[in-house]
Every structure is written in C-alpha cells, then in structure tokens.
Design a protein around this motif. Structure first.
Motif, PDB file in Angstrom:
ATOM      1  N   ILE A 131       0.126  12.129  -3.700  1.00  0.00           N
ATOM      2  CA  ILE A 131       0.803  11.798  -2.466  1.00  0.00           C
ATOM      3  C   ILE A 131       2.121  12.716  -2.300  1.00  0.00           C
ATOM      4  O   ILE A 131       2.804  12.939  -3.164  1.00  0.00           O
ATOM      5  CB  ILE A 131       1.151  10.485  -2.365  1.00  0.00           C
ATOM      6  CG1 ILE A 131       0.147   9.634  -2.447  1.00  0.00           C
ATOM      7  CG2 ILE A 131       2.074   9.984  -1.037  1.00  0.00           C
ATOM      8  CD1 ILE A 131      -0.888   9.654  -1.181  1.00  0.00           C
ATOM      9  N   ASP A 132       2.338  13.286  -1.093  1.00  0.00           N
ATOM     10  CA  ASP A 132       3.506  14.109  -0.750  1.00  0.00           C
ATOM     11  C   ASP A 132       4.940  13.272  -0.967  1.00  0.00           C
ATOM     12  O   ASP A 132       4.858  12.507  -0.182  1.00  0.00           O
ATOM     13  CB  ASP A 132       3.667  14.902   0.417  1.00  0.00           C
ATOM     14  CG  ASP A 132       4.755  15.773   0.746  1.00  0.00           C
ATOM     15  OD1 ASP A 132       5.476  16.035  -0.258  1.00  0.00           O
ATOM     16  OD2 ASP A 132       4.770  16.444   1.741  1.00  0.00           O
TER      17      ASP A 132
ATOM     18  N   THR B  49       3.840  -2.187 -10.654  1.00  0.00           N
ATOM     19  CA  THR B  49       4.025  -0.937 -11.091  1.00  0.00           C
ATOM     20  C   THR B  49       3.584   0.231 -10.078  1.00  0.00           C
ATOM     21  O   THR B  49       2.710   0.132  -9.199  1.00  0.00           O
ATOM     22  CB  THR B  49       3.039  -0.679 -12.115  1.00  0.00           C
ATOM     23  OG1 THR B  49       3.355  -1.441 -13.314  1.00  0.00           O
ATOM     24  CG2 THR B  49       3.080   1.007 -12.696  1.00  0.00           C
ATOM     25  N   ILE B  50       4.720   1.112  -9.849  1.00  0.00           N
ATOM     26  CA  ILE B  50       4.378   2.305  -9.024  1.00  0.00           C
ATOM     27  C   ILE B  50       3.974   3.466  -9.925  1.00  0.00           C
ATOM     28  O   ILE B  50       4.835   3.695 -10.782  1.00  0.00           O
ATOM     29  CB  ILE B  50       5.567   2.560  -8.134  1.00  0.00           C
ATOM     30  CG1 ILE B  50       5.800   1.584  -7.010  1.00  0.00           C
ATOM     31  CG2 ILE B  50       5.525   4.258  -7.526  1.00  0.00           C
ATOM     32  CD1 ILE B  50       7.192   1.716  -6.372  1.00  0.00           C
TER      33      ILE B  50
ATOM     34  N   SER C 110       0.822  -1.211  -0.001  1.00  0.00           N
ATOM     35  CA  SER C 110       0.081   0.165  -0.006  1.00  0.00           C
ATOM     36  C   SER C 110       0.902   1.099   0.097  1.00  0.00           C
ATOM     37  O   SER C 110       2.087   1.242   0.147  1.00  0.00           O
ATOM     38  CB  SER C 110      -0.947   0.093   1.172  1.00  0.00           C
ATOM     39  OG  SER C 110      -0.115   0.158   2.328  1.00  0.00           O
ATOM     40  N   VAL C 111      -0.110   2.543  -0.282  1.00  0.00           N
ATOM     41  CA  VAL C 111       1.109   3.681  -0.154  1.00  0.00           C
ATOM     42  C   VAL C 111       1.375   3.937   1.206  1.00  0.00           C
ATOM     43  O   VAL C 111       2.635   4.219   1.580  1.00  0.00           O
ATOM     44  CB  VAL C 111       0.057   4.806  -0.487  1.00  0.00           C
ATOM     45  CG1 VAL C 111       0.581   6.299  -0.199  1.00  0.00           C
ATOM     46  CG2 VAL C 111      -0.403   4.572  -2.116  1.00  0.00           C
TER      47      VAL C 111
ATOM     48  N   ASN D 198       0.255  -3.265  -6.971  1.00  0.00           N
ATOM     49  CA  ASN D 198       0.374  -1.793  -7.785  1.00  0.00           C
ATOM     50  C   ASN D 198       0.162  -0.759  -6.626  1.00  0.00           C
ATOM     51  O   ASN D 198      -0.677  -0.756  -5.841  1.00  0.00           O
ATOM     52  CB  ASN D 198      -0.322  -1.922  -8.850  1.00  0.00           C
ATOM     53  CG  ASN D 198      -0.153  -2.738 -10.059  1.00  0.00           C
ATOM     54  OD1 ASN D 198       0.987  -3.204 -10.369  1.00  0.00           O
ATOM     55  ND2 ASN D 198      -0.992  -3.299 -10.727  1.00  0.00           N
ATOM     56  N   ILE D 199       0.961   0.362  -6.765  1.00  0.00           N
ATOM     57  CA  ILE D 199       0.808   1.285  -5.941  1.00  0.00           C
ATOM     58  C   ILE D 199       0.564   2.721  -6.721  1.00  0.00           C
ATOM     59  O   ILE D 199       1.256   3.038  -7.892  1.00  0.00           O
ATOM     60  CB  ILE D 199       1.948   1.556  -4.970  1.00  0.00           C
ATOM     61  CG1 ILE D 199       2.011   0.244  -4.202  1.00  0.00           C
ATOM     62  CG2 ILE D 199       1.770   2.907  -4.179  1.00  0.00           C
ATOM     63  CD1 ILE D 199       2.999   0.241  -3.043  1.00  0.00           C
ATOM     64  N   ASP D 200      -0.343   3.428  -6.408  1.00  0.00           N
ATOM     65  CA  ASP D 200      -0.540   4.709  -7.129  1.00  0.00           C
ATOM     66  C   ASP D 200      -0.045   5.779  -6.070  1.00  0.00           C
ATOM     67  O   ASP D 200      -1.128   6.111  -5.226  1.00  0.00           O
ATOM     68  CB  ASP D 200      -1.960   5.024  -7.803  1.00  0.00           C
ATOM     69  CG  ASP D 200      -2.178   5.905  -8.780  1.00  0.00           C
ATOM     70  OD1 ASP D 200      -1.241   6.979  -8.672  1.00  0.00           O
ATOM     71  OD2 ASP D 200      -3.240   6.198  -9.297  1.00  0.00           O
TER      72      ASP D 200
END
Length: 337
Positions: free
Chosen positions: A144-145, A168-169, A108-109, A138-140
């Motif tokens: 996000i800072d 994939t990021i 997760s983020v 996968n993370i998006d």
C-alpha cells in the motif's frame, strides 16, 4: 412504488429491465457484486444503505437510458454514482459516532486511508480534541502507498484518542503520525506495529526532522500518550532524530506560545527492530526533550534485541532507550507565562 431487493449476490432481472417510472428502492445488503441487466426511466432510485458494509459495491447494469435521480437513504456515509459499469455504491465515511462508547471504526485498509486523508485535509470530523477512533480488525499495509503519513502537515494532524483494541497494523510503510503539531491532546493505545518499514529524510537535509514508527515529531502538543503500544521487528530509518516509537519531542516557547508538553510512554515495547539515522537514535525515542518546555515520562518500558545505529560524525548518539536527552521538564518564563 416498486422495491427491488438484492441479497447474496442475486442477479436483479426484470422483463425489459427495471423501468423506474416512479420510485425504486435498492437494498445494498449483498455480500458480493450484483447485476441488473438494464436500469432506465426518469424516476428516483433510492439506495437503502442501512445494511451496507462493503467498501464499494458495483451494481452492473446498462444505465444509459436512465434520466432520473439517485438518492441514498439511511446511511450518510455512503455515496452513489453512475459509471460505464453501472451503479457504484461507495463508502465515504467511518461507522460510529466518535465517542468513547461508540468510536469511529477502522476495519480495513480503505478505512485507514480514508481516515488519514480526512485528517490531512483538515476535516475535523475525525480530528478534534475528545474524538475517539478505534481499530476493528488487524490491517496489513503490504504493497500500500503510504508516502503520505497522518499529519504530514503540522497544521492538520490527529487530535484525539486512537484505540487499537489490541489489533496489529502490519507492514506500515511509513510513520503512523508524522507530526502532532496543532493537536491539543493525542492518545494512541493498545496498538502494535509489526514489521514497519519507515524511511524518511535519511540524508538528514534539513536537520530538523523527527522519525518514529508511531510519531515522528511529537511537538507543540500539551499532552501526548502512548499506552501499551509496541513495535515488533521492522526497520525505522531517519536523519536527525530517529526512534522506534518517537523521533523527537519538544514543547514550544515562541512568540505565540508557550506550550508545555508532556509526553507519556507507558507499558510499551520495541523488540527485534533496527533503528538507524545520522543523528540521535534510540529504541524508544531519538531525542527526548528538545527544550525546557518538555517533560517525557516513561514507565514499564521494554527494549529487546534491537539494533540501534547512529551513522553520523558523533559516536555517542545511539542508546538502547533514548539516543540523546536535552533540556527537560523545567519551564521558564516566556511571554509573561
């Protein structure tokens, strides 16, 4: 001892609230927020986090009358605190053991940020030669800072293997790793960065920064490997040395050296990306070898449909693969070595 089991978002209800006179065990296997009306007493609440998989869980309740203690059991990666909302259970570490067979897992983020912050704080739990960290999804990172990259301080950076597992990021708003610095061996493999948006020291002041989507400044590290790593689209903008994958690579020959560095880039690609900077710019690497103590080995590299632009005074510092190439691969005697 009483046991209160919370499952599937069920509301915990007890006549007059849960009076913790002895011990109560709360199992955190709920899949959504759960609520308790009142938790009071002087006993011990044991939070059984065996099944805990969320980043945070709020057990909404009035705990103003609770004067006991809270103990987390069966999971050393979870902490608890009492807030105005109730009892908050939080993930404080990554699952896994850091081995190749059981790597620390980022799914997760929040996990990725936890990993970054731990590395940057100098914590060696996830950051030591021989440690393995892996993506589990996968993370998006859109919105996000990421103003702080992994390894912004070259004394505290990732040392180990980061296994992307083919995930994939997306929308990385900065460099994945800024500096390799004090690391001994860095491996990043099977990872794609899709539409990264990297901008660092675009004014090129001072003229000492490497900027790349995967690694900005690959320096003072014995072995660095990018294996099956890809950039798809996006923009990488830097100053002195800017590359789609890596900004700058150099060993080290100072008084406390030397360090002969080998950077291996294999089965990697940069496609449909824009790479710009005032100095050396390349789709793969901005400046390939910063001193005699550097060897760059590239194999099966693909660059397609990229825009590589050097905006500085010189018009010969932009290349489809490498921007510029300096000293390379032939170490000299330094400090008797």
């Amino acid at each position: 001892k009483s046991t209160v089991t919370l499952k599937n978002g069920a509301v915990m209800t007890c006549a007059g609230g849960l009076d913790v006179a002895a011990d109560a065990t709360i199992n955190t296997d709920a899949k959504s927020l759960v609520s308790a009306k009142v938790i009071k007493g002087v006993g011990t609440i044991k939070v059984d986090a065996t099944e805990f998989s969320e980043n945070a869980l709020v057990i909404k309740s009035d705990m103003s009358g609770f004067a006991g203690t809270i103990e987390v059991v069966n999971n050393d990666r979870v902490s608890c605190e009492i807030t105005s909302e109730g009892l908050v259970v939080k993930k404080t570490g990554l699952a896994g053991a850091g081995t190749e067979a059981n790597p620390y897992l980022i799914s997760s983020v929040e996990d990725l940020i936890l990993f970054r912050n731990s590395v940057n704080a100098g914590d060696t739990k996830y950051n030591a030669e021989g440690k393995y960290v892996a993506l589990g999804a996968n993370i998006d990172l859109d919105g996000i800072d990421w103003s702080v990259n992994i390894g912004d301080d070259c004394n505290y950076t990732f040392d180990g293997t980061f296994e992307g597992n083919g995930y994939t990021i997306k929308n990385l708003p900065g460099m994945f790793i800024a500096y390799t610095g004090s690391a001994k061996s860095v491996v990043v493999k099977n990872l794609t960065l899709e539409t990264p948006n990297v901008a660092f020291n675009v004014e090129d002041t001072p003229e000492t920064d490497g900027v790349g989507a995967f690694i900005g400044y690959a320096g003072t590290t014995t072995t660095i490997t990018l294996d099956n790593c890809h950039v798809k689209g996006g923009k990488i903008e830097g100053g002195h040395w800017t590359g789609g994958l890596v900004g700058y690579a150099a060993g080290y020959s100072g008084n406390d050296g030397p360090v002969f560095e080998t950077l291996t880039i294999k089965d990697c690609s940069v496609k449909n990306a824009t790479v710009t900077g005032k100095g050396s710019c390349g789709a793969i690497i901005g400046h390939a070898t910063g001193d005699d103590w550097t060897l760059v080995d590239m194999d099966n590299i693909v660059v397609t449909s990229n825009s590589i632009i050097s905006t500085g005074d010189s018009d010969n510092k932009a290349g489809s693969v490498m921007g510029t190439l300096g000293n390379a691969g032939q170490p000299k005697t330094v400090n008797g070595v």
